[in-house]
Design an enzyme around this catalytic site. Sequence first.
Site, PDB file in Angstrom:
ATOM      1  N   ARG A 136      42.154  42.215  37.019  1.00 18.20           N
ATOM      2  CA  ARG A 136      42.694  41.980  35.679  1.00 18.20           C
ATOM      3  C   ARG A 136      43.737  43.011  35.241  1.00 18.20           C
ATOM      4  O   ARG A 136      44.692  42.675  34.542  1.00 18.20           O
ATOM      5  CB  ARG A 136      41.553  41.976  34.670  1.00 18.20           C
ATOM      6  CG  ARG A 136      40.704  40.732  34.788  1.00 18.20           C
ATOM      7  CD  ARG A 136      39.499  40.805  33.885  1.00 18.20           C
ATOM      8  NE  ARG A 136      38.777  39.537  33.930  1.00 18.20           N
ATOM      9  CZ  ARG A 136      37.615  39.327  33.335  1.00 18.20           C
ATOM     10  NH1 ARG A 136      37.013  40.315  32.672  1.00 18.20           N
ATOM     11  NH2 ARG A 136      37.022  38.156  33.399  1.00 18.20           N
TER      12      ARG A 136
ATOM     13  N   ARG B 121      37.019  46.568  35.489  1.00 21.09           N
ATOM     14  CA  ARG B 121      35.922  45.672  35.840  1.00 21.09           C
ATOM     15  C   ARG B 121      36.454  44.355  36.377  1.00 21.09           C
ATOM     16  O   ARG B 121      37.410  43.801  35.844  1.00 21.09           O
ATOM     17  CB  ARG B 121      35.057  45.398  34.609  1.00 21.09           C
ATOM     18  CG  ARG B 121      33.962  44.367  34.844  1.00 21.09           C
ATOM     19  CD  ARG B 121      33.052  44.190  33.662  1.00 21.09           C
ATOM     20  NE  ARG B 121      33.668  43.542  32.524  1.00 21.09           N
ATOM     21  CZ  ARG B 121      33.887  42.227  32.421  1.00 21.09           C
ATOM     22  NH1 ARG B 121      33.574  41.421  33.420  1.00 21.09           N
ATOM     23  NH2 ARG B 121      34.439  41.723  31.337  1.00 21.09           N
TER      24      ARG B 121
ATOM     25  N   LEU C 214      39.761  34.714  23.913  1.00 24.24           N
ATOM     26  CA  LEU C 214      39.826  34.696  25.365  1.00 24.24           C
ATOM     27  C   LEU C 214      40.136  33.329  25.969  1.00 24.24           C
ATOM     28  O   LEU C 214      39.652  32.307  25.503  1.00 24.24           O
ATOM     29  CB  LEU C 214      38.480  35.177  25.912  1.00 24.24           C
ATOM     30  CG  LEU C 214      38.459  35.527  27.390  1.00 24.24           C
ATOM     31  CD1 LEU C 214      39.381  36.705  27.655  1.00 24.24           C
ATOM     32  CD2 LEU C 214      37.041  35.845  27.827  1.00 24.24           C
TER      33      LEU C 214
ATOM     34  N   GLN D 249      39.659  47.677  29.268  1.00 27.63           N
ATOM     35  CA  GLN D 249      40.265  46.528  29.936  1.00 27.63           C
ATOM     36  C   GLN D 249      40.971  45.610  28.936  1.00 27.63           C
ATOM     37  O   GLN D 249      40.361  45.158  27.970  1.00 27.63           O
ATOM     38  CB  GLN D 249      39.204  45.720  30.664  1.00 27.63           C
ATOM     39  CG  GLN D 249      39.761  44.491  31.358  1.00 27.63           C
ATOM     40  CD  GLN D 249      38.750  43.862  32.301  1.00 27.63           C
ATOM     41  OE1 GLN D 249      37.912  43.078  31.894  1.00 27.63           O
ATOM     42  NE2 GLN D 249      38.816  44.240  33.565  1.00 27.63           N
TER      43      GLN D 249
ATOM     44  N   HIS E 294      39.519  43.646  25.742  1.00 27.98           N
ATOM     45  CA  HIS E 294      38.403  42.804  26.155  1.00 27.98           C
ATOM     46  C   HIS E 294      37.128  43.564  26.468  1.00 27.98           C
ATOM     47  O   HIS E 294      36.035  43.096  26.181  1.00 27.98           O
ATOM     48  CB  HIS E 294      38.855  42.020  27.398  1.00 27.98           C
ATOM     49  CG  HIS E 294      37.855  41.030  27.902  1.00 27.98           C
ATOM     50  ND1 HIS E 294      37.327  40.050  27.101  1.00 27.98           N
ATOM     51  CD2 HIS E 294      37.280  40.869  29.131  1.00 27.98           C
ATOM     52  CE1 HIS E 294      36.468  39.322  27.817  1.00 27.98           C
ATOM     53  NE2 HIS E 294      36.413  39.800  29.037  1.00 27.98           N
TER      54      HIS E 294
ATOM     55  N   PHE F 144      37.157  33.926  41.509  1.00 30.52           N
ATOM     56  CA  PHE F 144      37.596  34.745  40.382  1.00 30.52           C
ATOM     57  C   PHE F 144      38.419  35.905  40.911  1.00 30.52           C
ATOM     58  O   PHE F 144      38.356  36.235  42.101  1.00 30.52           O
ATOM     59  CB  PHE F 144      36.358  35.291  39.639  1.00 30.52           C
ATOM     60  CG  PHE F 144      36.300  34.890  38.188  1.00 30.52           C
ATOM     61  CD1 PHE F 144      36.365  33.566  37.804  1.00 30.52           C
ATOM     62  CD2 PHE F 144      36.152  35.860  37.192  1.00 30.52           C
ATOM     63  CE1 PHE F 144      36.285  33.205  36.461  1.00 30.52           C
ATOM     64  CE2 PHE F 144      36.079  35.507  35.857  1.00 30.52           C
ATOM     65  CZ  PHE F 144      36.144  34.184  35.488  1.00 30.52           C
TER      66      PHE F 144
ATOM     67  N   HIS G 227      42.253  42.099  28.930  1.00 26.02           N
ATOM     68  CA  HIS G 227      42.175  40.864  29.714  1.00 26.02           C
ATOM     69  C   HIS G 227      43.561  40.226  29.706  1.00 26.02           C
ATOM     70  O   HIS G 227      44.202  40.158  28.666  1.00 26.02           O
ATOM     71  CB  HIS G 227      41.141  39.923  29.080  1.00 26.02           C
ATOM     72  CG  HIS G 227      40.766  38.762  29.944  1.00 26.02           C
ATOM     73  ND1 HIS G 227      41.638  37.733  30.219  1.00 26.02           N
ATOM     74  CD2 HIS G 227      39.619  38.469  30.599  1.00 26.02           C
ATOM     75  CE1 HIS G 227      41.027  36.857  31.005  1.00 26.02           C
ATOM     76  NE2 HIS G 227      39.796  37.274  31.248  1.00 26.02           N
TER      77      HIS G 227
ATOM     78  N   GLU H 269      39.315  33.418  32.910  1.00 28.24           N
ATOM     79  CA  GLU H 269      39.926  33.610  34.220  1.00 28.24           C
ATOM     80  C   GLU H 269      39.642  32.410  35.121  1.00 28.24           C
ATOM     81  O   GLU H 269      40.335  32.179  36.105  1.00 28.24           O
ATOM     82  CB  GLU H 269      39.313  34.883  34.831  1.00 28.24           C
ATOM     83  CG  GLU H 269      40.028  35.429  36.022  1.00 28.24           C
ATOM     84  CD  GLU H 269      39.571  36.869  36.308  1.00 28.24           C
ATOM     85  OE1 GLU H 269      39.282  37.609  35.348  1.00 28.24           O
ATOM     86  OE2 GLU H 269      39.495  37.230  37.487  1.00 28.24           O
TER      87      GLU H 269
END
Lengths: 604, 259
Positions: free
Chosen positions: A310, A411, A251, A235, A376, A121, A237, A254
């Site tokens: 991100r 994050r 979403l 954040q 997000h 990730f 995304h 990722e």
Amino acid sequence: MTEYETHDYDVIVIGAGGAGLRAAIEAKDRGLRTALICKSLLGKAHTVMAEGGVAAAMGNVYAEDSWQVHFRDTMRGGKMLNNWRMAQLHAMESPDRVQELEAWGALFDRTTDGRILQRDFGGHRYARLAHVGDRTGLELIRTLQQRAVAMDIDVFMECKILRLLSDADGVVSGAVGYWRATGEMVVFSARSTVIATGGAGKSWKYTSNSWECTGDGHAMSLWAGADLIDMECVQFHPTGMVWPLSVRGILVTEGVRGDGGVLRNSEGKRFMFEYVADMFRAETAESEEEADRWYEDHSAGRRPPELLPRDEVARAINTEVKSGRGTPHGGVFLDIASRRSAEVIRRRLPSMYHQFMELAGVDITHEPMEVGPTCHYIMGGVRVDAETAAATVPGLFVAGEAAGGMHGSNRLGGNSLSDLLVFGRRAGIGASDFATGRSGQVVPNQAEIDRTVDEALAPFTRDEGENPYQVHHDLQDTMQTLVGIIRTQSELDEALEKLDELTSRASRVAVGGGRSYNPGWNLATDLPAMLTVSRCVTLGARDRRESRGGHTREDFPNADPEFGKVNLVQRQPSGGGMDEEIKIGPEPIPEMPDELKALFEETH
Amino acid sequence: MADDVTMRVWRGDADGGDFAEFTLPAQEGEVVLDVIHRIQATEAGDLACRWNCKAGKCGSCSAEINGRPRLMCMTRMDQLPEGPVTVAPMRTFPIIRDLVTDVSFNFEVAKSVPAFAPPPRPEEGYRMAQIDIERGQEFRKCIECFMCQDVCHVIRDHEDNKPQYAGPRFFIRYAELEMHPLDTNDRRELLRQQGGLGMCNITKCCTEVCPEHIKITDNAIIPMKERVVDATYDPVAWLGRKILRRKKATPQQAVTHGA
């Protein structure tokens, strides 16, 4: 006076996503009378939407992984604004929390030797995310839900909490809310209160968040006198769906990129190679060939730039689209079809396959997806003690997305599910210890109860007034256009003026119908928290005159080392609720001990 | 695409109700839930419906669309036949209001299923082979939309069967635990008596409506019926299974399978 039912507990937990469930399990396990309160049905909380996995340095795929590397990745991903102790505890404890889920019935995907499989990730040096295909959040919430049911925890479903209650000494002593099914009021008195209400994305127009994510816990904590930190850090995304319009924001995990998917602009170019910041240059591949080798063997090349944190990827996509290299619907292409076999895609990403097939008519095993940034997650939140999750007002504990500090200004993917487990448990312990040590009768403030009930019911008493749906719609427009992914002084000032206007309109909303399951009224009671949180985000964004992680200022495009040393703290000093002015100012972040600082010097 | 859409939405409460008609301009790519939301925002602010994720992952927005149980968030308007679209609440559960039903029956059944009971965790963690958990993973895809419960004729039109019938959602829960390589509980007798597995006569309606495409009948109900029969009536098969189960739980076995 309005009648209401009352319940008394040692510990109440508000919110039944991963953090709330884990906190309740811990408190119940310690023998405390525990109640779990949630706005929806049990098992429907936003945790269910998490796709990619839970980050834990178990070393099942790369034995060289360790909590130190995970800690370092987390701090760098957060641009060093994190509370170091939270990041350390998180990295050290998450492997145990994942193993524990397995003992409670979770079925993670396996390695060939039968251990828990881990996937790559963004921002994680090693393949570290324990997962179940692309539905890890469902597995996590169902496992915790089934554990909570087996432990016979009292669950209050479809119960909206409006305000926290204090006693005469200012100790948080419960909460007041209503049953959504009937609209009847309910008061909980409690020796300890845990907030695990999740995020606040529903104030933006394009968001991956569900209707529940209205920042209730952030706002209620502030109104009760608790500190919030770094609320400007939101954040976006990088990969949400952009088309059809009605599903914009949903979403796209990722995991698509972790499993080999790449981003291309309308010219077919893998543009992320152009957007590698200095901080990540040494560990990022320079060519497509090198990046592709890495997928097979991490020692054969460096990481593909698609797997940068991100915030970096979201800004890059934003720039590509603004420069005219976007897709027909204003996103970029996310291509896995040309890189992995249809069989692998369907097995590794089953819900993405169905989501695109059913909502957009796109077969991701044959065509690229169109994606763009979507609101997000909020890194900012209630300031807590790392060890106990205690907020700055006594009797209140906060875990999960509602808490601040753990993720700094950005994050990493996969760190949310592990955060829920690690700090959900710690909040459960903190709340249990506090409840056990608290003596005397718990008596919530009657005036607070009466005032809250009156305010909540006021929309029924107005014959005409604002439509709550329209106020919400206008709030989302305001936050999307003025406090979105890229911010600037003049727009933030304009946003604050608009928020004043919207707050005034929200005080005049009128609703029709009765109190039983009335979504218009329910939305009217969500508006105060949404407006408070939107104001906090905007104030923070105005005062943090730099760009860092999930906060980007067009007029201050670089990180400022001075701002890197402070949290922006917001509070209402007298706990005066919505009407009191919010004070904001910088306070130094806790300093990392030397042995942890050394971790950042050893590498590269 | 047509310019307008007409929705016939059931409105009412436990005391009764009727369909109300709403006509709105059509919008590209919309799902049924989008249109319900637009009705709420404009004409009927108090129209009750349950929803959360709007991405087919939480299972909140189950309803009967043109008479068939479906998730409102995953049903595209342009894939429904022309003409008015009927949206009604799930019939098997008591009405709270409009499209919202009282699904507490399911949460009560959940409490009656004995929990997962693994042996103590070894120091280095449990070992299980992917092949041994895949069936359980299929069942754990369940998003608890309860549409399988809604469509099951054993309880859809027979309220009196509810106390002794767990329903398809919980048959897959029993099956998941029964097929878990580490579980030590035996729930087969319970499933026969308290779960009422015998009442299912495998019409496969549950499988047809499952939004997660779980093969409820073929992969859970029929194998569980066989296991219950084995446990109850066939001592040889019972003994054979005991031996097989013991083998499956060892780490060595997991390693062999996974290699």
